[in-house]
Design an enzyme around this catalytic site. Sequence first.
Site, PDB file in Angstrom:
ATOM      1  N   LYS A 189     111.546   7.140  -6.972  1.00 28.68           N
ATOM      2  CA  LYS A 189     110.325   7.910  -6.758  1.00 28.68           C
ATOM      3  C   LYS A 189     109.575   7.363  -5.540  1.00 28.68           C
ATOM      4  O   LYS A 189     110.078   6.500  -4.825  1.00 28.68           O
ATOM      5  CB  LYS A 189     109.458   7.897  -8.028  1.00 28.68           C
ATOM      6  CG  LYS A 189     110.214   8.311  -9.294  1.00 28.68           C
ATOM      7  CD  LYS A 189     110.615   9.792  -9.288  1.00 28.68           C
ATOM      8  CE  LYS A 189     111.705  10.128 -10.304  1.00 28.68           C
ATOM      9  NZ  LYS A 189     111.311  10.068 -11.703  1.00 28.68           N
TER      10      LYS A 189
HETATM   11  C1  LIG Z   1     111.774  10.430 -13.123  1.00 29.07           C
HETATM   12  C2  LIG Z   1     111.188  11.534 -13.914  1.00 29.07           C
HETATM   13  C3  LIG Z   1     110.695  11.358 -15.220  1.00 29.07           C
HETATM   14  C4  LIG Z   1     110.885  10.083 -15.993  1.00 29.07           C
HETATM   15  O1  LIG Z   1     110.430   8.994 -15.324  1.00 29.07           O
HETATM   16  P1  LIG Z   1     110.771   7.502 -15.862  1.00 29.07           P
HETATM   17  O2  LIG Z   1     109.701   6.682 -15.204  1.00 29.07           O
HETATM   18  O3  LIG Z   1     112.141   7.193 -15.352  1.00 29.07           O
HETATM   19  O4  LIG Z   1     110.693   7.502 -17.328  1.00 29.07           O
HETATM   20  C5  LIG Z   1     110.067  12.416 -15.840  1.00 29.07           C
HETATM   21  N1  LIG Z   1     109.939  13.601 -15.236  1.00 29.07           N
HETATM   22  C6  LIG Z   1     110.423  13.827 -13.987  1.00 29.07           C
HETATM   23  C7  LIG Z   1     110.228  15.159 -13.375  1.00 29.07           C
HETATM   24  C8  LIG Z   1     111.072  12.808 -13.305  1.00 29.07           C
HETATM   25  O5  LIG Z   1     111.579  13.039 -12.099  1.00 29.07           O
END
Ligand SMILES: *Cc1c(COP(=O)(O)O)cnc(C)c1O
Length: 386
Positions: A189
């Site tokens: 991210k």
């Molecule tokens: C990455 C992601 C999540 C989950 O994030 P984590 O921190 O890995 O639990 C949830 N929703 C979306 C759209 C994502 O891209």
Amino acid sequence: MIPYGRQDISDADIAAVVDVLRSDWLTQGPAIERFEQAVASYSGARYAVAVCNATAALHIACLALDLGEGDLLWTSPNTFVASANCALYCGADAGFVDIDGASYNLDPDQLEAKLAHAAAHGGKLPKIVIPVHFAGQSCDMARIHALSQRYGFAVIEDASHAIGASYQQARVGCCAFSDMTVFSFHPVKIVTTGEGGMVLTNRRDLYDKLVRLRSHGITRDPAMMDESPEGAWSYQQVELGFNYRITDLQAALGTSQLTRLDAFISRRRYLAKRYDRLLEGLPLERPRGSQLASSAWHLYVIRLHLDALGKDRRQVFDELRARGIGVNVHYIPVHTQPHYRRRGFAAGDFPVAEQYYREAISLPMFYALDDARQDQVVAALREVLA
Ligand SMILES: *Cc1c(COP(=O)(O)O)cnc(C)c1O
């Protein structure tokens, strides 16, 4: 291999983590509140609660709104499974609203039609809708908010892709059109804490509940306790919560990363514009911008014109991988996953998301991607599509 996404860790990030290692607190210390305040003030929300990942953030956000058995939550099929799984964790049902073919976000027209249909035919209305800001571009939150007022549902923004994005001149995370917003700090991210997530809100009642749910449902606030505390050691578990805490190590990394968020975003915007220019004329659809929203560019997704190509997405994908380009695909429509098929969903239920999925490829997009390697990606793509 040029990956599709990658974290960028600076010496200052490392020093911030080492400082915590030498301090008194590895968890439940002051670095967490500092991180929460930094993200809240950046985003324009009143309160923030940091947790161990965004999946946990979505779970406690749903619980804070009392989602439970017999309730319904709707989200987009074009998302990571976590956006829907949070409903199932609470014993509620998950449903989906198809995407629009331009932004690949949950389509407010289809949301409105589906709500009107349920209301007219005695169907169940959702208690929560989770719009997902796909690839970093905000959904049409003003319209979703207006529908929430009319049909009485709560809104949680899944902004896992969208820290640093804006909508109607305000930062995503300010919760102007929602009850809560969730960020993810997974390494792919925009800002990372290794694993990590956060819930933002402007509502004090939700904030208090989120803080309790993060840590076992325990409170040390005498006002919250059933009877007066026995002594200074007293705490009471007043509901069932979890250990969803983040560590101070991670929070310090996040605070340090946040000081470079604007640089991260401007580099991603630059790369997106450059892709737009370099990909012109190829048999593919480039991402379409929005008048209302400025994307954080978590992903740069192209849609192949398969009819013109005489190849399918898999061939293009494999040939790019063979040339060292770490492309990826976002997302396999959630309702087509075996777990959701067993719950009654089927291929064909959300045709726009399914058609999009057959054509989509995510190109490398990350802060440290330099122009030369981006040129390499484009050259490989030109060869494969020739
Ligand atoms: C990455 C992601 C999540 C989950 O994030 P984590 O921190 O890995 O639990 C949830 N929703 C979306 C759209 C994502 O891209």
